[in-house]
Each structure stands twice: as structure tokens, then as C-alpha cells.
Design a protein around this motif. Sequence first.
Motif, short mmCIF file in Angstrom:
data_model
loop_
_atom_site.label_atom_id
_atom_site.label_comp_id
_atom_site.label_asym_id
_atom_site.label_seq_id
_atom_site.Cartn_x
_atom_site.Cartn_y
_atom_site.Cartn_z
N GLN A 336 0.77 13.26 -5.58
CA GLN A 336 1.06 12.26 -6.60
C GLN A 336 1.23 12.91 -7.97
OE1 GLN A 336 -1.89 9.19 -7.01
NE2 GLN A 336 -0.77 8.10 -8.61
N SER A 337 0.35 13.86 -8.29
CA SER A 337 0.48 14.57 -9.57
C SER A 337 1.75 15.41 -9.60
CB SER A 337 -0.74 15.48 -9.78
OG SER A 337 -1.92 14.73 -9.86
N MET A 338 2.10 16.03 -8.48
CA MET A 338 3.34 16.79 -8.40
C MET A 338 4.54 15.89 -8.65
SD MET A 338 4.87 19.77 -7.73
CE MET A 338 4.04 20.88 -6.58
N ARG A 339 4.52 14.70 -8.04
CA ARG A 339 5.62 13.77 -8.20
C ARG A 339 5.76 13.30 -9.64
NH1 ARG A 339 9.64 14.13 -5.98
NH2 ARG A 339 10.43 14.07 -8.08
N MET A 340 4.64 13.03 -10.29
CA MET A 340 4.68 12.58 -11.68
C MET A 340 5.22 13.68 -12.60
SD MET A 340 1.11 10.41 -11.97
CE MET A 340 1.44 9.87 -13.66
N ALA A 341 4.83 14.92 -12.33
CA ALA A 341 5.33 16.03 -13.14
C ALA A 341 6.84 16.20 -12.95
CB ALA A 341 4.60 17.32 -12.77
N LYS A 342 7.30 16.10 -11.71
CA LYS A 342 8.72 16.25 -11.45
C LYS A 342 9.53 15.08 -12.00
CE LYS A 342 8.99 19.31 -7.45
NZ LYS A 342 10.15 20.06 -7.96
N ASP A 343 8.98 13.88 -11.91
CA ASP A 343 9.68 12.70 -12.46
C ASP A 343 9.87 12.85 -13.97
OD1 ASP A 343 9.90 11.57 -9.97
OD2 ASP A 343 8.23 10.15 -10.23
N GLU A 344 8.84 13.35 -14.63
CA GLU A 344 8.94 13.54 -16.07
C GLU A 344 10.03 14.56 -16.40
OE1 GLU A 344 5.61 13.88 -19.41
OE2 GLU A 344 5.86 15.80 -18.34
N LEU A 345 10.09 15.65 -15.62
CA LEU A 345 11.12 16.66 -15.85
C LEU A 345 12.52 16.09 -15.62
CD1 LEU A 345 9.37 19.71 -14.16
CD2 LEU A 345 9.95 19.52 -16.58
N GLU A 346 12.66 15.30 -14.58
CA GLU A 346 13.97 14.67 -14.31
C GLU A 346 14.40 13.78 -15.46
OE1 GLU A 346 16.09 15.09 -11.99
OE2 GLU A 346 15.04 16.09 -10.35
N LYS A 347 13.45 13.04 -15.99
CA LYS A 347 13.75 12.10 -17.08
C LYS A 347 14.12 12.83 -18.37
CE LYS A 347 11.70 8.27 -19.68
NZ LYS A 347 10.48 7.41 -19.86
N VAL A 348 13.39 13.89 -18.68
CA VAL A 348 13.60 14.58 -19.95
C VAL A 348 14.70 15.63 -19.86
CG1 VAL A 348 12.51 16.09 -21.67
CG2 VAL A 348 11.23 14.17 -20.70
N LEU A 366 3.22 17.14 -18.30
CA LEU A 366 3.13 18.57 -17.99
C LEU A 366 2.04 19.21 -18.84
CD1 LEU A 366 4.72 20.96 -16.43
CD2 LEU A 366 5.48 21.52 -18.74
N GLN A 367 1.97 18.85 -20.11
CA GLN A 367 0.91 19.38 -20.97
C GLN A 367 -0.47 18.97 -20.45
OE1 GLN A 367 1.54 19.13 -25.31
NE2 GLN A 367 3.58 18.34 -24.84
N ALA A 368 -0.56 17.74 -19.93
CA ALA A 368 -1.83 17.26 -19.37
C ALA A 368 -2.20 18.06 -18.12
CB ALA A 368 -1.74 15.77 -19.06
N VAL A 369 -1.20 18.42 -17.31
CA VAL A 369 -1.45 19.23 -16.12
C VAL A 369 -2.02 20.60 -16.52
CG1 VAL A 369 -0.31 20.52 -14.25
CG2 VAL A 369 0.27 18.11 -14.65
N VAL A 370 -1.45 21.21 -17.55
CA VAL A 370 -1.94 22.51 -18.00
C VAL A 370 -3.37 22.38 -18.53
CG1 VAL A 370 -1.61 24.36 -19.69
CG2 VAL A 370 0.35 23.44 -18.44
N TRP A 473 10.94 22.63 -11.94
CA TRP A 473 12.30 22.12 -12.09
C TRP A 473 13.29 22.85 -11.18
CZ3 TRP A 473 16.95 24.25 -13.89
CH2 TRP A 473 17.95 23.35 -14.27
N SER A 474 13.06 24.14 -10.96
CA SER A 474 14.02 24.96 -10.19
C SER A 474 13.82 24.87 -8.69
CB SER A 474 13.90 26.43 -10.62
OG SER A 474 14.14 26.58 -11.99
N PHE A 475 12.56 24.59 -8.25
CA PHE A 475 12.25 24.62 -6.83
C PHE A 475 11.45 23.39 -6.41
CE2 PHE A 475 12.20 29.05 -8.37
CZ PHE A 475 13.19 29.61 -7.58
N ASP A 476 11.64 23.01 -5.15
CA ASP A 476 10.72 22.08 -4.49
C ASP A 476 9.77 22.95 -3.66
OD1 ASP A 476 11.76 19.64 -5.44
OD2 ASP A 476 13.40 19.76 -4.00
N TRP A 477 8.50 22.92 -4.02
CA TRP A 477 7.52 23.81 -3.40
C TRP A 477 6.86 23.13 -2.20
CZ3 TRP A 477 6.93 28.82 -4.92
CH2 TRP A 477 7.54 29.17 -6.13
N GLU A 478 6.75 23.87 -1.10
CA GLU A 478 6.13 23.34 0.11
C GLU A 478 5.18 24.38 0.70
OE1 GLU A 478 9.15 22.30 2.87
OE2 GLU A 478 10.03 20.72 1.60
#
Length: 517
Positions: A336-348, A366-370, A473-478
Motif C-alpha cells: 500500500q505504501s509502495m502504491r501511494m509513493a508511485k501514485d504520487e510520482l505519476e501525478k507529479v 516520498l518525503q514522509a517515506v524517507v 519511477w524507473s522500475f517496478d520492483w518485485e
Amino acid sequence: MEGGYSTPVIWLSAALVTILLLKKWMNRTSRSSMLRLPPGPPAWPLVGNIFDLGTMPHQDLYRLRPKYGPVLWLKLGSVNTMVIQSAKAASHLFKNHDLAFSNRTVPHAMTAWSFNQGSLGFAPYGAYWRILRKICTTEFLVNRQLNNSTELRENCVDKLVDWIEEEAIASRDGGGSGEVEPTHLLFLMSFNLVGKLMLSRDLLNVKSKEGHDFFKAVNMVMQRAGKPNVADFFPLLKWIDPQSIRRNMMKDLGTAIDIVASFVTDRVEENLAGREKVKKDFLDMLLEYEGDGKECPKSISEKNITFIIVEMFVAGSETTSVTVEWALAELLRSPQSMRMAKDELEKVIGATRKIKESDIDKLPYLQAVVKETLRLHPAVPLLVPRCSMEDTEYMNYLIPIYTQVFVNAWAIGRDSETWENPMCFNPLRFLGSSINYKGQDYEFLPFGSGRRICVGMDLAHRVVHLSLATLLWSFDWELDISPTLETLDMTERMGITLRKLVPLRAIPKMRKIVLDD
């Protein structure tokens, strides 16, 4: 032996019989002699409280807090040690007694070549240290200079993306799953970045083996510096160097010093030849320093300049890679946190341009994740130890001169009196919060506080955010297996920094992105 404070040499075990006989007497006499010292577990004769700490001292100290409180007193061998483990206690230290505790406890390994006398991190508090601090904070690591080197950092992170893609392809071509070890490549990127900022050199791409020899030497210096040393607990043993740590450090640090010294000599010769430069790097600023010759020296010696440059490689390369690895690991455990970070990147950012450093301020999640990563996984969990310069009244205790002081940032970040559900990775706790890591919020001190706060904090802020955002942003990590809280081994390994015991390995799937021209 790597990490922690377990018994470092065999001869200590021979003293256990005597210790057992004397322990009862020691417990009784210590009460009367330590009335004004903070509370702590009873100390054994000779070894003190060394047996109270294992391979993860920050965790062991944290477990002692419920019994002894947020200010803890230990005797590590013959070294008086105070441990700070709450925001309130840290506030008292940094607000009221910062100057009194502004010296450093210097590991014996870092006295090789008198390195501690010339470096910024270990130099005694005084005029020389203030000079170095001023050069860093007002000349080099100030926003104006950092803004001038933005393109350089972005290029280094672009190269990191290329390295990850190349390594994933090589893994698949070799019959593997495409897994890579991000932390190794992050370390290489950070090392190269420091080289460009400090020396204007791409050290990992030089055709001679000079850059690679330097990289290897710096790695060994970090290993030596992070290894527990019995001579640090029993200063009388320093001349023996029973584990040969200082002798080995002399060799590896000597290699690094010799290589950097050659760079410094080359630069001095270039300057004498009148070669013009478009931009000045950190080495230029150190060479051009001019003091008044009274309180401050007229110049910084080439020897000390060499020490400072080596120190920047050791400090700058390790901490960035450690933090980004922990952040990526936590995000993989929290879809869920990964999805929120990626959604923010997509939006911005969208999908038609690369991430720029200027985007960081537009990425609050992203700043909150760090921040959440640094709360749970500060790169230096006990910070760099301080040392009292005088007898000091602190929180109704009398702390003797030459007391070593640990600030357990790892424990403070897990304090249930300050943080709700402190063991849970939850970046949302920082959204809308004014708490930051600039040293004024004492419940959150990954970079320390006061006069000795980390000088590279602003640079680390930029590099960590840019690196993590670009990787997401560059990769989908699995992972090879389904990501859950139990999937990843999050066990820590203590050294010069707090790393994962098992390095993160993950599969980067390159995203289909069409960049604007």
C-alpha cells in the motif's frame, strides 16, 4: 568479529572466575560511589558492562530503558559511558549542555596516521574544527553551491538506472531471474558522486587502476572503523593493539591517503600553472582557505586536506546507500505504501520526463517515506559518540569529564511515549507534520543535533530523495516471492553504519516510458 560489543579477545574469559568472586563486592561498593551518576546495571570488575551488550548494542541499550530509565550509565571496560534514550533527555543535552559535550570519543582505529586530528568528524572541538565546519556549511554545502551541482547529481543517478538495467539483463542472460542488489550499485553511485563533488573526478571510470584501488581501500577503512576493538574499552592496551585493528588500518588508510595526496598534488600543480576553471570543487575551497594566522591557521595543510577528502568518501558513500536500501525494503513489505509513493510520482512527474531534483518539494509522501525510514533505521543508530570536556551537571546528575556519550537515535525513534505504534512502518504519520531531521525535533535525530550535527545533511537530503524517487519511477520492483511483512529478512548488521544483514535483492522491471525531447 563484525559488529557489536561481544567479548573481543580470548584472554578476557580467563578472568571470569575472579570476576564472579568480586561481583558481589563490586555491587555493594558501586552504590556509594555512584550516587550522583545516572542509573544502570551493576558493573563487573575489569570489564564493566561489556557483557550487558551484544552484537547489536543499540538494541540492547533500548531493552535496558524500561528498568533504568531514559538516561543510562555504563562502564565499558574502563570507559565511563552515558546513554541518552528519550527526546526529553536529548533536549536537555543539546539545548543546555551542547558545548560541554562537544568533544569526540575517538576509536583507536581512527588514530592511525593521526587521522582524528585532521578530519572534521573526529577533530577535537576548537578553532581548527570550527574552520572546517565553516568551510563546509558556508562555502561548499550551502544551498547556493548545492544548486550549482544539481545536474551532476542527476547525471550520477541516471547512470545508476543504467547500471541496474544492465545488471538485470546480465542476470537473465545467465539464466537468473533478473535480480539485482540495489545497495551495491547505490554505493558505487554515491562513491562516484562524492568523487565528482570533492575532486571533479569520475573515479570508477578512470582507465588506470588508481580509482579502483582507492575504492577498495575506502571499503576496507569502513570495515576497520566498524569493527569492535578491545583497545577502545581498555586504553592501556592501545600500545599492544591486541586485534591488530590499528595496524591494519594504517595499511588501508595509508593506501587511501596516498592516492588522495596524489590528487591534491596534481591540483596544486594545476593551480600554479594558472589553469582556469569554470566551477570550483571542494578541494579548491580547501586549498584556497586563508585564515588570520592567530586563532585560525593561515591555511589548511595538504596532509589535513587529504584526511578531509578521505573522510568525505567514507561518510558520504555509505549512509546514502544504507538509507535507500532500507526505504526500498520497507516499501516492498508494504504494497500500500509502495502504491501511494508511485501514485504520487505519476501525478507529479507523469510518464514523459525524468525526475529532477527540483521535484522533491512537490512529493510530500516520498518525503514522509524517507522520514519514516530514518526514524526506524537511522544510518548511525548511536550517532557518533560525544565526550564531555568538563564535569557537568546534567538532569541532576554529575557527569565526569571524559565521559563517552551515546545518543541512541534508534531507541528514540521507537519510543512509545512519543510515537504511536512505533514499530510500524507508517509514512502517513509525517504527512501534515512539521517534524523534521534538522536537529530541533528531539524525538527524531537521525543526523544528530547541536554543534556536531551531520555537516552533510542537506546534501544527503537531496541525494536520498532523488535516488529513491528515480528507482521507484524507473522500475517496478518485485521479489521472487510474494511481498509480505514476513517475506524480507529485516535483521540488522552493525558496522560503521546500520545495514541489513542480508542485502536486499529484488527484480527491477523497467517501465515503458517515452521521454519528451
